[in-house]
Design an enzyme around this catalytic site. Structure first.
Site, PDB file in Angstrom:
ATOM      1  CB  THR A  14      -5.617  -0.612  -3.620  1.00  0.00           C
ATOM      2  OG1 THR A  14      -5.045   0.292  -2.838  1.00  0.00           O
ATOM      3  CG2 THR A  14      -4.909  -2.127  -3.134  1.00  0.00           C
ATOM      4  CD  GLU A  35      -2.737   1.345   0.100  1.00  0.00           C
ATOM      5  OE1 GLU A  35      -3.097   2.492  -0.073  1.00  0.00           O
ATOM      6  OE2 GLU A  35      -3.355   0.276  -0.036  1.00  0.00           O
ATOM      7  CG  HIS A  86      -5.229   3.205   3.169  1.00  0.00           C
ATOM      8  ND1 HIS A  86      -5.906   4.425   3.244  1.00  0.00           N
ATOM      9  CD2 HIS A  86      -5.682   2.544   2.192  1.00  0.00           C
ATOM     10  CE1 HIS A  86      -6.613   4.479   2.502  1.00  0.00           C
ATOM     11  NE2 HIS A  86      -6.786   3.109   1.626  1.00  0.00           N
ATOM     12  CG  ASP A  98      -1.191   0.374  -3.728  1.00  0.00           C
ATOM     13  OD1 ASP A  98      -0.275   0.991  -3.522  1.00  0.00           O
ATOM     14  OD2 ASP A  98      -2.083   0.057  -2.990  1.00  0.00           O
ATOM     15  CG  HIS A  99      -2.246   3.801  -4.828  1.00  0.00           C
ATOM     16  ND1 HIS A  99      -1.980   4.699  -4.018  1.00  0.00           N
ATOM     17  CD2 HIS A  99      -2.969   2.696  -4.496  1.00  0.00           C
ATOM     18  CE1 HIS A  99      -2.699   4.268  -2.712  1.00  0.00           C
ATOM     19  NE2 HIS A  99      -3.436   3.038  -3.239  1.00  0.00           N
TER      20      HIS A  99
END
Length: 434
Positions: free
Chosen positions: A114, A72, A229, A288-289
């Site tokens: 995600t 994450e 997160h 993921d991002h």
């Protein structure tokens, strides 16, 4: 947006049904779901004309287990970074030096965040431009990594210690071909770390996940972490780094969170070795991002000592990718421009899997790199095309260059996103269509 159950809980059952009917009419009644002859030819031509650039490492990991760790919000700028005399990611840095590290690897997610990263990795298709594939097209037929490995005798599973309805994973995973989805109800929630204090700690998540993987046959397991997160709180007593001068900022909190996650990854690798799995498993770790929304990126520009502009923002949208290949000497950094759509064909080559329907390219063999971002910007080894400005910049010097010299190439790369949207929207891989 993320969870149909939450839409019902917060907006009401009538709103949910109204919204569902609206989307059904828009997507199913007002648009044709059948490929035209021209559209089918476009697909055929793309896949038939795809080039294979080489066979380096072909079959090097045939029959090996596959473990993918999607981290994450892990971004490239945190790698090999030292603050106040301490590395932010010492374990990831060590893994990168010992294995294959892709340091010019871009995330390509859109509205699905995600879940889009999972989709890219498992299908080598681009996420749709509006909404999330996991929510809008969860029952499509997909050529996927889990399907390909299942046909070769692998068990397939995905692990995520959260609600199975979040991002509609419980439904989408069936279409992707996972045998099992291990969600929060299957874990002992014994430690909360990160994400507002409601996330199972990554340390516990990794430990319990390895205990649940069926190792009696070759396996493919995907572990999707949670602790780091946004907004990266609850790490004051978990981080080993001094983030001064970024204390009490989003960036400072993020660096502390990633330091904690890095430590958990180090323990995961140790656990794999103790279980005698590391030397028989392809281990893939990537982010993921993005970590920071652009309005919160001021400190990041200062950390990187770059001007706050569109060109530098795009250059910062890299996520680290590390691949451990058992029996293959690593210690190599690969800097060819690539994106998440390229991971599946890379793994297919390593595992000697015939996978003709990937939109990406094998990163060990591609000659010229590029990555299509889902805002239509294009990154190559030579230039960055900034879609919001309709301008191109030299990738190294950041100076403006003549976009017209590369316009045909830019348009050709952008068309990949349109083709992917078409294939998803029309469920192109179902038996009666393709």
């Amino acid at each position: 947006m993320y969870d149909n159950n939450q839409i019902i809980k917060n907006m009401g059952i009538l709103y949910f049904h109204g919204n569902d009917v609206f989307n059904f009419i828009k997507d199913d009644l007002l648009k044709s779901k059948t490929l035209t002859a021209d559209e089918k030819k476009q697909m055929d031509d793309f896949y038939k004309n795809k080039q294979v650039f080489g066979d380096r490492f072909k079959g090097a990991a045939k029959g090996k287990n596959l473990l993918i760790v999607q981290v994450e919000s892990l971004q490239g700028f945190a790698m090999n970074k030292t603050l106040n005399g301490k590395e932010i990611t010492p374990n990831l840095n060590k893994l990168a030096k010992e294995n294959f590290y892709f340091d010019n690897y871009y995330y390509q997610v859109k509205g699905g965040n995600t879940s889009d990263a999972e989709f890219l990795t498992n299908t080598s298709l681009y996420p749709i431009n509006e909404g999330a594939v996991f929510l809008r097209y969860p029952t499509n037929v997909y050529n996927s990594l889990p399907h390909a490995l299942k046909s070769r005798g692998y068990s397939t599973s995905s692990f995520h210690a959260y609600n199975p309805s979040f991002w509609n994973r419980a439904i989408m995973y069936r279409s992707l071909g996972y045998d099992r989805f291990i969600s929060y109800k299957d874990f002992n929630i014994d430690e909360f770390v990160g994400w507002g204090g409601y996330a199972l700690s990554d340390e516990s998540f990794f430990r319990q996940s390895l205990e649940k993987i069926d190792t009696t046959s070759p396996f493919y397991s995907m572990l999707i972490t949670l602790s780091s997160h946004h907004p990266y709180d609850f790490f004051a007593d978990k981080s080993n780094v001094d983030v001064n001068p970024y204390d009490n900022t989003v960036l400072g909190n993020y660096l502390g969170a990633i330091n904690y996650v890095d430590r958990c990854i180090g323990k995961l690798i140790d656990d794999l070795k103790k279980r005698s799995l590391y030397d028989n498993t392809v281990v893939v770790i990537y982010g993921d991002h993005s970590a920071l929304p652009r309005p919160q990126a001021g400190d990041l520009y200062r950390l990187e000592n770059v001007e706050p502009n569109n060109f530098n923002w795009i250059k910062l949208q890299k996520v680290p990718l590390i691949i451990h290949i058992p029996g293959v000497e690593g210690g190599q950094t690969i800097s060819t421009a690539s994106g998440q759509v390229d991971l599946l064909p890379t793994l297919a080559n390593l595992m000697d899997i015939d996978f003709p329907y990937s939109m990406g390219q094998d990163m060990f063999n591609k000659k010229e790199g590029y990555a299509l971002l889902r805002d239509s910007s294009v990154v190559t080894d030579k230039y960055i095309y900034v879609a919001s400005e309709d301008k191109a910049y030299d990738v190294k010097g950041s100076s403006l260059i003549n976009k017209n010299e590369y316009q045909n190439e830019i348009t050709e790369i952008q068309q990949l996103g349109n083709l992917s949207d078409l294939m998803i929207r029309k469920n192109a891989f179902k038996a009666d269509s393709y």
